[in-house]
Write a protein that holds these residues in place. Structure first.
Motif, PDB file in Angstrom:
ATOM      1  N   ILE A   6       0.852  -1.187   0.000  1.00 53.16           N
ATOM      2  CA  ILE A   6       0.000   0.000   0.000  1.00 53.16           C
ATOM      3  C   ILE A   6       0.891   1.241   0.000  1.00 53.16           C
ATOM      4  N   GLY A   7       0.507   2.237  -0.776  1.00 52.72           N
ATOM      5  CA  GLY A   7       1.289   3.476  -0.797  1.00 52.72           C
ATOM      6  C   GLY A   7       0.789   4.336  -1.942  1.00 52.72           C
ATOM      7  N   PRO A   8       1.137   5.612  -1.941  1.00 53.02           N
ATOM      8  CA  PRO A   8       0.625   6.517  -2.978  1.00 53.02           C
ATOM      9  C   PRO A   8       1.092   6.136  -4.383  1.00 53.02           C
ATOM     10  N   SER A   9       0.440   6.697  -5.363  1.00 54.22           N
ATOM     11  CA  SER A   9       0.780   6.418  -6.747  1.00 54.22           C
ATOM     12  C   SER A   9       2.235   6.804  -7.023  1.00 54.22           C
ATOM     13  N   ALA A  10       2.931   5.967  -7.759  1.00 57.77           N
ATOM     14  CA  ALA A  10       4.333   6.161  -8.146  1.00 57.77           C
ATOM     15  C   ALA A  10       5.327   5.932  -7.004  1.00 57.77           C
ATOM     16  N   GLY A  44      -2.171   3.292  -6.178  1.00 54.69           N
ATOM     17  CA  GLY A  44      -1.929   4.347  -5.203  1.00 54.69           C
ATOM     18  C   GLY A  44      -3.177   5.143  -4.871  1.00 54.69           C
ATOM     19  N   GLU A  45      -4.039   5.295  -5.866  1.00 55.31           N
ATOM     20  CA  GLU A  45      -5.258   6.089  -5.664  1.00 55.31           C
ATOM     21  C   GLU A  45      -6.154   5.489  -4.585  1.00 55.31           C
ATOM     22  N   TYR A  46      -6.020   4.182  -4.364  1.00 52.59           N
ATOM     23  CA  TYR A  46      -6.874   3.545  -3.353  1.00 52.59           C
ATOM     24  C   TYR A  46      -6.557   4.047  -1.952  1.00 52.59           C
ATOM     25  N   MET A  47      -5.336   4.487  -1.735  1.00 46.43           N
ATOM     26  CA  MET A  47      -5.065   5.078  -0.418  1.00 46.43           C
ATOM     27  C   MET A  47      -5.158   6.609  -0.452  1.00 46.43           C
ATOM     28  N   GLN A  48      -5.037   7.180  -1.648  1.00 47.59           N
ATOM     29  CA  GLN A  48      -5.077   8.643  -1.742  1.00 47.59           C
ATOM     30  C   GLN A  48      -6.496   9.192  -1.807  1.00 47.59           C
ATOM     31  N   GLN A  49      -7.430   8.329  -2.134  1.00 43.79           N
ATOM     32  CA  GLN A  49      -8.827   8.778  -2.178  1.00 43.79           C
ATOM     33  C   GLN A  49      -9.642   8.026  -1.125  1.00 43.79           C
ATOM     34  N   ARG A  50     -10.150   8.785  -0.205  1.00 41.45           N
ATOM     35  CA  ARG A  50     -10.876   8.237   0.938  1.00 41.45           C
ATOM     36  C   ARG A  50     -11.887   7.142   0.592  1.00 41.45           C
ATOM     37  N   GLY A  51     -12.623   7.380  -0.495  1.00 39.96           N
ATOM     38  CA  GLY A  51     -13.713   6.481  -0.853  1.00 39.96           C
ATOM     39  C   GLY A  51     -13.270   5.049  -1.102  1.00 39.96           C
ATOM     40  N   TYR A  52     -11.982   4.866  -1.400  1.00 38.87           N
ATOM     41  CA  TYR A  52     -11.493   3.528  -1.718  1.00 38.87           C
ATOM     42  C   TYR A  52     -10.917   2.798  -0.502  1.00 38.87           C
ATOM     43  N   TRP A  53     -10.887   3.489   0.639  1.00 36.76           N
ATOM     44  CA  TRP A  53     -10.244   2.891   1.803  1.00 36.76           C
ATOM     45  C   TRP A  53     -10.863   1.557   2.193  1.00 36.76           C
ATOM     46  N   GLY A  54     -12.199   1.499   2.063  1.00 38.26           N
ATOM     47  CA  GLY A  54     -12.910   0.267   2.433  1.00 38.26           C
ATOM     48  C   GLY A  54     -12.367  -0.918   1.656  1.00 38.26           C
ATOM     49  N   SER A  55     -12.083  -0.685   0.393  1.00 39.31           N
ATOM     50  CA  SER A  55     -11.575  -1.763  -0.453  1.00 39.31           C
ATOM     51  C   SER A  55     -10.209  -2.251   0.057  1.00 39.31           C
ATOM     52  N   LEU A  56      -9.354  -1.290   0.432  1.00 38.34           N
ATOM     53  CA  LEU A  56      -8.037  -1.679   0.947  1.00 38.34           C
ATOM     54  C   LEU A  56      -8.171  -2.459   2.245  1.00 38.34           C
ATOM     55  N   GLY A  82      -0.137   6.724  13.159  1.00 40.95           N
ATOM     56  CA  GLY A  82      -0.720   5.525  13.773  1.00 40.95           C
ATOM     57  C   GLY A  82      -1.492   4.629  12.827  1.00 40.95           C
ATOM     58  N   LEU A  83      -1.305   4.835  11.538  1.00 41.69           N
ATOM     59  CA  LEU A  83      -2.054   4.058  10.535  1.00 41.69           C
ATOM     60  C   LEU A  83      -1.937   2.538  10.712  1.00 41.69           C
ATOM     61  N   THR A  84      -0.770   2.082  11.150  1.00 45.95           N
ATOM     62  CA  THR A  84      -0.561   0.624  11.229  1.00 45.95           C
ATOM     63  C   THR A  84      -1.573  -0.054  12.147  1.00 45.95           C
ATOM     64  N   SER A  85      -2.099   0.701  13.126  1.00 44.28           N
ATOM     65  CA  SER A  85      -3.031   0.090  14.086  1.00 44.28           C
ATOM     66  C   SER A  85      -4.373  -0.252  13.439  1.00 44.28           C
ATOM     67  N   LYS A  86      -4.615   0.238  12.241  1.00 45.38           N
ATOM     68  CA  LYS A  86      -5.875  -0.061  11.539  1.00 45.38           C
ATOM     69  C   LYS A  86      -5.873  -1.476  10.969  1.00 45.38           C
ATOM     70  N   PHE A  87      -4.690  -2.066  10.854  1.00 43.50           N
ATOM     71  CA  PHE A  87      -4.606  -3.400  10.263  1.00 43.50           C
ATOM     72  C   PHE A  87      -4.413  -4.442  11.359  1.00 43.50           C
TER      73      PHE A  87
END
Ligand SMILES: Nc1nc2c(ncn2[C@@H]2O[C@H](COP(=O)(O)OP(=O)(O)OP(=O)(O)O)[C@@H](O)[C@H]2O)c(=O)[nH]1
Ligand SMILES: [Mg+2]
Length: 159
Positions: A6-10, A44-56, A82-87
């Motif tokens: 997971i990470g931004p585009s490019a 990358g867009e899946y983490m950069q655009q909120r709406g796709y977070w559910g999919s990730l 603290g993002l890692t705590s979401k997984f």
């Protein structure tokens, strides 16, 4: 074993997978979540655009380990504190493009540490530097997690 990046585009996710599985390195924009051997590549867009977070988040349940990928030549940080705590799986930090003249691994490391990564690898998919250590690191962390969490999963969960 499934490793999700997971990470931004490019940030260099797809190129890193190409290097890890010994494929020809060529630019190939990721358009959707893709299963490639032991890897789950994400756009990358899946983490950069909120709406796709559910999919990730849903896809992360299919992974044994998550890699947060930060380009060392980018000043931008897309990982929240603290993002890692979401997984609910182990998360490692991966710093890419350390071959570049404008690479700043120290800054990249600070971003990943703020996100909660305690294990961080530095790689160049172009030169191959650090790639073997990363591959070994993925294996070691997954094996440790499996051993520690055996009782939480069905016997064949990790097959
Ligand atoms: N110098 C250098 N460039 C790299 C490296 N890894 C990737 N790149 C370049 O960075 C660009 C983006 O790489 P990708 O692997 O497609 O990035 P991505 O994270 O998969 O991007 P999305 O599919 O858009 O999410 C490409 O032009 C790569 O050739 C590296 O280790 N060193
Ligand atoms: Mg990609």
């Amino acid at each position: 074993m499934k490793i999700m990046l997971i990470g931004p585009s490019a940030a260099g996710k797809t190129t890193l997978i190409q290097r890890l599985i010994d494929e020809e390195i060529k630019y190939d924009k990721t358009q959707a979540v893709e299963y490639i051997g032991n890897f789950i590549d994400t756009p990358g867009e899946y983490m950069q655009q909120r709406g796709y977070w559910g999919s990730l988040t849903i896809t992360s349940h299919d992974a044994d380990i998550i890699g947060l990928v930060q380009d060392s030549s980018s000043e931008d940080c897309w990982f929240s504190g603290g993002l890692t705590s979401k997984f609910e799986k182990p998360v490692v930090g991966v710093i890419t493009k350390i071959d570049k003249d404008d690479s700043n691994p120290k800054q990249a490391r600070s971003y990943l540490e703020l996100a909660g990564c305690t294990t961080i690898f530095e790689v160049s998919s172009y030169t191959g530097e650090g790639v073997e250590a990363l591959s070994q690191g993925f294996h070691d962390m997954v094996n440790k997690y499996r051993e520690e969490n055996k009782s939480r999963y069905a016997d064949d969960y990790f097959d």
